[in-house]
Design an enzyme around this catalytic site. Structure first.
Site, PDB file in Angstrom:
ATOM      1  N   THR A 109       0.822  -0.810  -0.070  1.00  0.00           N
ATOM      2  CA  THR A 109      -0.235  -0.047   0.068  1.00  0.00           C
ATOM      3  C   THR A 109       0.675   1.374  -0.136  1.00  0.00           C
ATOM      4  O   THR A 109       1.927   1.353   0.702  1.00  0.00           O
ATOM      5  CB  THR A 109      -1.035   0.206   1.115  1.00  0.00           C
ATOM      6  OG1 THR A 109      -1.905   0.900   1.235  1.00  0.00           O
ATOM      7  CG2 THR A 109      -0.044  -0.068   2.476  1.00  0.00           C
ATOM      8  N   TYR A 163      -1.821   0.073   9.524  1.00  0.00           N
ATOM      9  CA  TYR A 163      -1.853  -0.374   9.080  1.00  0.00           C
ATOM     10  C   TYR A 163      -0.943   0.079   7.652  1.00  0.00           C
ATOM     11  O   TYR A 163      -0.404  -0.942   7.311  1.00  0.00           O
ATOM     12  CB  TYR A 163      -3.043   0.174   7.798  1.00  0.00           C
ATOM     13  CG  TYR A 163      -3.533   0.010   6.361  1.00  0.00           C
ATOM     14  CD1 TYR A 163      -3.679  -1.053   6.308  1.00  0.00           C
ATOM     15  CD2 TYR A 163      -3.018   0.946   5.469  1.00  0.00           C
ATOM     16  CE1 TYR A 163      -3.726  -2.263   4.838  1.00  0.00           C
ATOM     17  CE2 TYR A 163      -3.187   0.626   4.033  1.00  0.00           C
ATOM     18  CZ  TYR A 163      -3.308  -1.467   3.787  1.00  0.00           C
ATOM     19  OH  TYR A 163      -3.904  -1.271   2.191  1.00  0.00           O
TER      20      TYR A 163
END
Ligand code: UDP
Length: 324
Positions: free
Chosen positions: A117, A141
């Site tokens: 990501t 995250y």
């Protein structure tokens, strides 16, 4: 013929990649615990309902299907949730990736394509991140995914396994054929939320933060069509099969849109104004995150074909209407 294990193949991005793989005639098997995925999204190959943290199940699937390549999508992906419940992210995203990697090494899997990501970059100084930009994630995250990248790098250095890690920017849109799309009802991602509002599932859309140091004060992101993102995975597969060296690549278009620009686009596609509320900044959000996107084109030969925000929004809205 060896096969490809798609973890999270019943989820949003995994199901689009699995569909493209299936259409190309690849042999695939999906492993998904259906916690956020949908059985109906698996259009090709078998679905094994199980967890990526369950080493016995993973090992058995790798063996039974003669898996040569793993594409690992299964993960939690919501930034604010990761801030509220970090250990959930370190378990599912980091610890389970470790289990997957151990099983892959033991089974002699040769290729690994990993869903990383743009959140690994945190807040890059210019708002634009190349693969060489320092990784300084600002939320659990991003950290949960960066640790997985590190494991992957270390495993590839110590074993014959080779990988492509793709750092996704903001993925949106749906299958142009209308078979699959983003189906999670409690979604938090901007374009999905705005489309839910258009069809009456939500009474408004919130803008989280209007005081960022960006042209209109709202957050800027690089939105990429899920079809183009999926195609990058097939390019990655071809690259690994051709003997390509381990590599980490951005997957975005290199163009930024603000929250307000996205919402204007949704209103224009919908043909009516949206009910918008402005709210404080959301925890863990960087002001601007846009890709430098040259390397993936060069290394994988990736050619984006859906590089138009209106088209992305239109396909997301068409899917939302279909979901009803
Ligand atoms: N955002 C917003 N309202 C929403 C959802 C998101 O204003 O209902 C903003 C968010 O603050 C960020 C951008 O839209 O600036 C993209 O957020 P999203 O959750 O879609 O993806 P993320 O970048 O967090 O992965």
């Amino acid at each position: 013929m060896s096969s490809i294990l798609v973890t999270g193949g019943a989820g949003y991005i995994g199901s689009h990649v699995a569909r493209q793989l299936g259409e190309r005639g690849e042999r695939i098997v999906t492993l998904d615990n259906l916690s956020t995925g949908f059985r109906a999204a698996v259009l090709h190959g078998d679905l094994v309902v199980g967890d990526t943290g369950d080493a016995a199940t993973v090992a058995q699937v790798l063996r039974d299907y003669g898996v040569d390549t793993v594409m690992h999508f299964a993960a939690h992906i919501i930034v604010p949730e990761s801030v509220a419940d970090p250990l959930k992210y370190y378990r599912n995203n980091t610890a389970n990736t470790r289990t997957m990697l151990q099983c892959c090494v033991e089974a002699g899997v040769r290729h690994f394509v990993f869903s990383s990501t743009a959140a690994v970059y945190g807040i890059p100084a210019s708002g634009v991140a190349s693969e060489d930009t320092p990784t300084e994630p600002i939320n659990p995250y991003g950290r949960s995914k960066l640790m997985s990248e590190w494991m992957l790098g270390d495993v590839a250095a110590a074993t014959p396994l080779r990988y492509v890690a793709l750092r996704y920017f903001n993925v949106a849109g749906a299958d142009p054929g209308g078979r699959i799309g983003q189906s999670t009802p409690e979604a938090t991602h901007l374009i999905k939320v705005a489309c839910q509002h258009v069809i009456g599932k939500r009474d408004h859309v919130s803008i989280f933060g209007t005081d960022y140091d960006t042209p209109d004060g709202t957050g800027v992101r690089d939105y990429i069509h899920v079809e183009d993102l999926a195609a990058a995975h097939l390019n990655a597969l071809d690259y690994l099969r051709a003997g390509g060296a381990p590599v980490t690549l951005n997957c975005g278009y290199g163009q930024g849109f603000s929250v307000r620009e996205v919402l204007d686009c949704v209103a224009s596609v919908a043909g009516r104004p949206l009910v918008i509320r402005t709210e404080p900044r959301r925890a863990g959000d960087p002001p601007m995150l846009v890709a430098r996107a040259e390397r993936i084109a060069k290394v994988l030969g990736w050619v984006p074909r859906h590089q138009d925000l209106r088209g992305i929004v239109a396909s997301a809205l068409a899917w939302e209407r279909q979901l009803g």
